[in-house]
Write an enzyme that holds these catalytic residues in place. Structure first.
Site, mmCIF file in Angstrom:
data_model
loop_
_atom_site.group_PDB
_atom_site.id
_atom_site.type_symbol
_atom_site.label_atom_id
_atom_site.label_comp_id
_atom_site.label_asym_id
_atom_site.label_seq_id
_atom_site.Cartn_x
_atom_site.Cartn_y
_atom_site.Cartn_z
ATOM 1 C CG LEU A 1 -2.003 -1.134 1.206
ATOM 2 C CD1 LEU A 1 -2.889 -1.014 2.455
ATOM 3 C CD2 LEU A 1 -2.865 -1.137 -0.054
ATOM 4 C CG ASP B 1 8.861 -5.215 1.839
ATOM 5 O OD1 ASP B 1 9.864 -4.807 2.454
ATOM 6 O OD2 ASP B 1 8.815 -5.355 0.584
ATOM 7 C CB SER C 1 8.757 0.068 -18.293
ATOM 8 O OG SER C 1 8.723 1.373 -18.805
ATOM 9 C CE1 TYR D 1 10.384 3.023 -15.109
ATOM 10 C CE2 TYR D 1 9.910 1.924 -13.029
ATOM 11 C CZ TYR D 1 9.615 2.163 -14.358
ATOM 12 O OH TYR D 1 8.533 1.528 -14.932
ATOM 13 C CE LYS E 1 9.428 -1.495 -14.190
ATOM 14 N NZ LYS E 1 8.436 -2.383 -13.553
ATOM 15 C CG ASN F 1 3.772 6.586 -22.149
ATOM 16 O OD1 ASN F 1 4.620 5.957 -22.774
ATOM 17 N ND2 ASN F 1 4.074 7.657 -21.432
ATOM 18 N NE ARG G 1 9.458 14.431 -17.641
ATOM 19 C CZ ARG G 1 8.367 13.666 -17.518
ATOM 20 N NH1 ARG G 1 7.544 13.826 -16.489
ATOM 21 N NH2 ARG G 1 8.071 12.754 -18.423
HETATM 22 C C1 WQD Z 1 4.601 11.750 -21.274
HETATM 23 C C2 WQD Z 1 4.870 12.983 -22.125
HETATM 24 C C3 WQD Z 1 6.524 14.442 -21.199
HETATM 25 C C4 WQD Z 1 4.172 15.688 -17.704
HETATM 26 C C5 WQD Z 1 7.078 7.476 -17.876
HETATM 27 C C6 WQD Z 1 8.096 6.438 -17.517
HETATM 28 C C7 WQD Z 1 7.674 5.119 -18.088
HETATM 29 C C8 WQD Z 1 6.289 4.789 -17.606
HETATM 30 C C9 WQD Z 1 5.316 5.873 -18.048
HETATM 31 C C10 WQD Z 1 6.407 3.519 -15.585
HETATM 32 C C11 WQD Z 1 6.347 13.324 -22.216
HETATM 33 C C12 WQD Z 1 5.161 15.136 -21.266
HETATM 34 C C13 WQD Z 1 4.586 15.059 -18.875
HETATM 35 C C14 WQD Z 1 3.950 17.096 -17.714
HETATM 36 C C15 WQD Z 1 4.548 17.163 -20.039
HETATM 37 N N1 WQD Z 1 6.261 4.681 -16.206
HETATM 38 N N2 WQD Z 1 4.767 15.791 -20.008
HETATM 39 N N3 WQD Z 1 4.137 17.767 -18.893
HETATM 40 O O1 WQD Z 1 7.936 10.023 -19.321
HETATM 41 O O2 WQD Z 1 6.768 8.963 -21.340
HETATM 42 O O3 WQD Z 1 7.058 7.643 -19.264
HETATM 43 O O4 WQD Z 1 5.789 7.093 -17.437
HETATM 44 O O5 WQD Z 1 6.517 2.429 -16.083
HETATM 45 O O6 WQD Z 1 8.582 4.140 -17.662
HETATM 46 O O7 WQD Z 1 9.330 6.811 -18.109
HETATM 47 O O8 WQD Z 1 5.448 9.515 -19.280
HETATM 48 O O9 WQD Z 1 3.464 10.813 -18.640
HETATM 49 O O10 WQD Z 1 5.708 11.436 -17.616
HETATM 50 O O11 WQD Z 1 5.269 11.938 -20.023
HETATM 51 O O12 WQD Z 1 4.721 17.824 -21.078
HETATM 52 O O13 WQD Z 1 3.579 17.739 -16.689
HETATM 53 O O14 WQD Z 1 4.235 14.093 -21.512
HETATM 54 O O15 WQD Z 1 7.549 15.362 -21.570
HETATM 55 O O16 WQD Z 1 6.592 13.844 -23.516
HETATM 56 P P1 WQD Z 1 6.888 9.115 -19.868
HETATM 57 P P2 WQD Z 1 4.941 10.954 -18.801
#
Ligand code: WQD
Length: 329
Positions: free
Chosen positions: A33, A58, A124, A148, A152, A178, A289
């Site tokens: 949780l 855990d 992932s 992270y 994986k 995603n 980012r």
């Molecule tokens: C998506 C797009 C950002 C937030 C991550 C992990 C991946 C998986 C999914 C776990 C990108 C843009 C985001 C914001 C933005 N997680 N963005 N403003 O980074 O593709 O993948 O989450 O398994 O392993 O790496 O997903 O949703 O963070 O970003 O512009 O406030 O949205 O730059 O292009 P990401 P995300």
């Protein structure tokens, strides 16, 4: 089948639990949780009519995990439990390596000791790093740009080596792109503890007027300059796990991309969300980012050929279901 779902109270885990029960499986959940709420159990029961047995443990604690294997003849394990925030993993790598790796090793030791020979892993698309070309197939080069993603990659390697040494085991690695959206009932969805990292929960906060969305970068080499990703409905992702169970009695290592094969940009997601839900999503453009890549989307042909999986829900349904759940929060 009797299936142990670690991390089954979380976003993807709980949607998969619902689908497993709906398909007639008995589900046991192990979850600490740390990023989910116990009330998810009531919602799973409300949706399916069944209440899975839940162990608040855990997963990295082998003694606690062993209690489950002593009490139940588990046919397969689906392993979601793990820390999963990219940015957080950079600032606290030891917690990520310890938790994600040790939980996997504890689970494998219990499975070997108690004769459970089918392991499905929540991997992932992050293991593909920054792909040179698109779409991505399962034989692409692998790399990690953060702790992270490194966990994986390491877990995929641990599972592959373990299966090589235990030839009667079946290991399936599911590389998610995603995941977004929510169960159509609106009763369950993405409800992260704390401040979200991912795009859609932040789009929702903007639509609710809680904050303005920052679009991270508009100078990528993509059609509109913003990041492109392969968004897949979380219920399609759950269906992908049902497909993976077809390998449970087939020893070997199986690797599949779970995506839609379509890439959408940040601006396209914002526009779709506004159109479908008749809301405004206030946003500003901001710096890129760190660690983000320009574009990433899957070739999902292998999952379709081998386990009959094909995502069926489009971007409109993903945006509608996400908002339908969020309105109830
Ligand atoms: C998506 C797009 C950002 C937030 C991550 C992990 C991946 C998986 C999914 C776990 C990108 C843009 C985001 C914001 C933005 N997680 N963005 N403003 O980074 O593709 O993948 O989450 O398994 O392993 O790496 O997903 O949703 O963070 O970003 O512009 O406030 O949205 O730059 O292009 P990401 P995300």
């Amino acid at each position: 089948m009797k299936i142990l779902v670690t991390g089954g109270m979380g976003y993807i885990g709980s949607h998969t639990v619902i689908e497993l029960i709906n398909r007639g499986n008995e589900v046991i959940i192990a979850d600490n949780l740390s990023n989910s709420k116990k009330s998810v159990l009531d919602i799973v029961e409300a949706i399916t009519g069944k209440r899975p047995e839940f162990y608040e443990i855990d997963v990295a604690d082998k003694a606690e995990l062993e209690v489950i294997f002593k009490a139940h003849a588990i046919d397969a394990a689906i392993h979601f439990a793990g820390l999963k925030a990219v940015g957080e993993s950079v600032s606290m790598p030891l917690e990520y390596y310890k938790n994600n790796i040790m939980s996997t090793i504890a689970l494998l030791e219990c499975m070997k000791a108690y004769g459970c020979k089918a392991f499905i892993f929540s991997s992932s698309a992050t293991v593909y790093g920054d792909p040179a070309v698109l779409p991505i197939t399962e034989d692409f080069p692998l790399s990690a740009t953060n702790p992270y993603g490194a966990t994986k990659l390491m877990i995929e390697r641990i599972l592959t080596d373990f299966q090589y040494a235990n030839k009667d085991f079946s290991v399936t690695l599911l590389r998610y792109f995603n995941p977004i959206g929510a169960h159509p009932s609106g009763l369950i969805g993405e409800d992260p503890n704390g401040i979200p990292n991912n795009l859609v929960p932040l789009v929702i906060k903007a639509a609710k007027g809680e904050r303005v969305l920052s679009v991270y970068g508009r100078d990528y080499s993509t059609p509109d300059g913003t990041g492109v990703r392969d968004y897949i409905h979380v219920c399609d992702l759950a269906d992908g796990h049902i497909g993976a169970l077809k390998n449970a009695d087939k020893p070997g290592v199986y690797i599949y991309n779970l995506g839609t094969g379509n890439g959408f940009s940040v601006l396209e997601i914002i526009n779709a969300f506004e159109q479908v839900n008749k809301v405004k999503v206030p946003y500003v453009f901001a710096e890129r980012r760190p660690g983000d890549i320009a574009a990433c989307y899957a070739d999902c042909g292998k999952a379709e050929r081998e386990i009959g999986f094909r995502a069926s829900r489009g971007i409109e349904e993903m945006c509608r279901d996400a908002w339908n759940f969020a309105k109830s929060m």
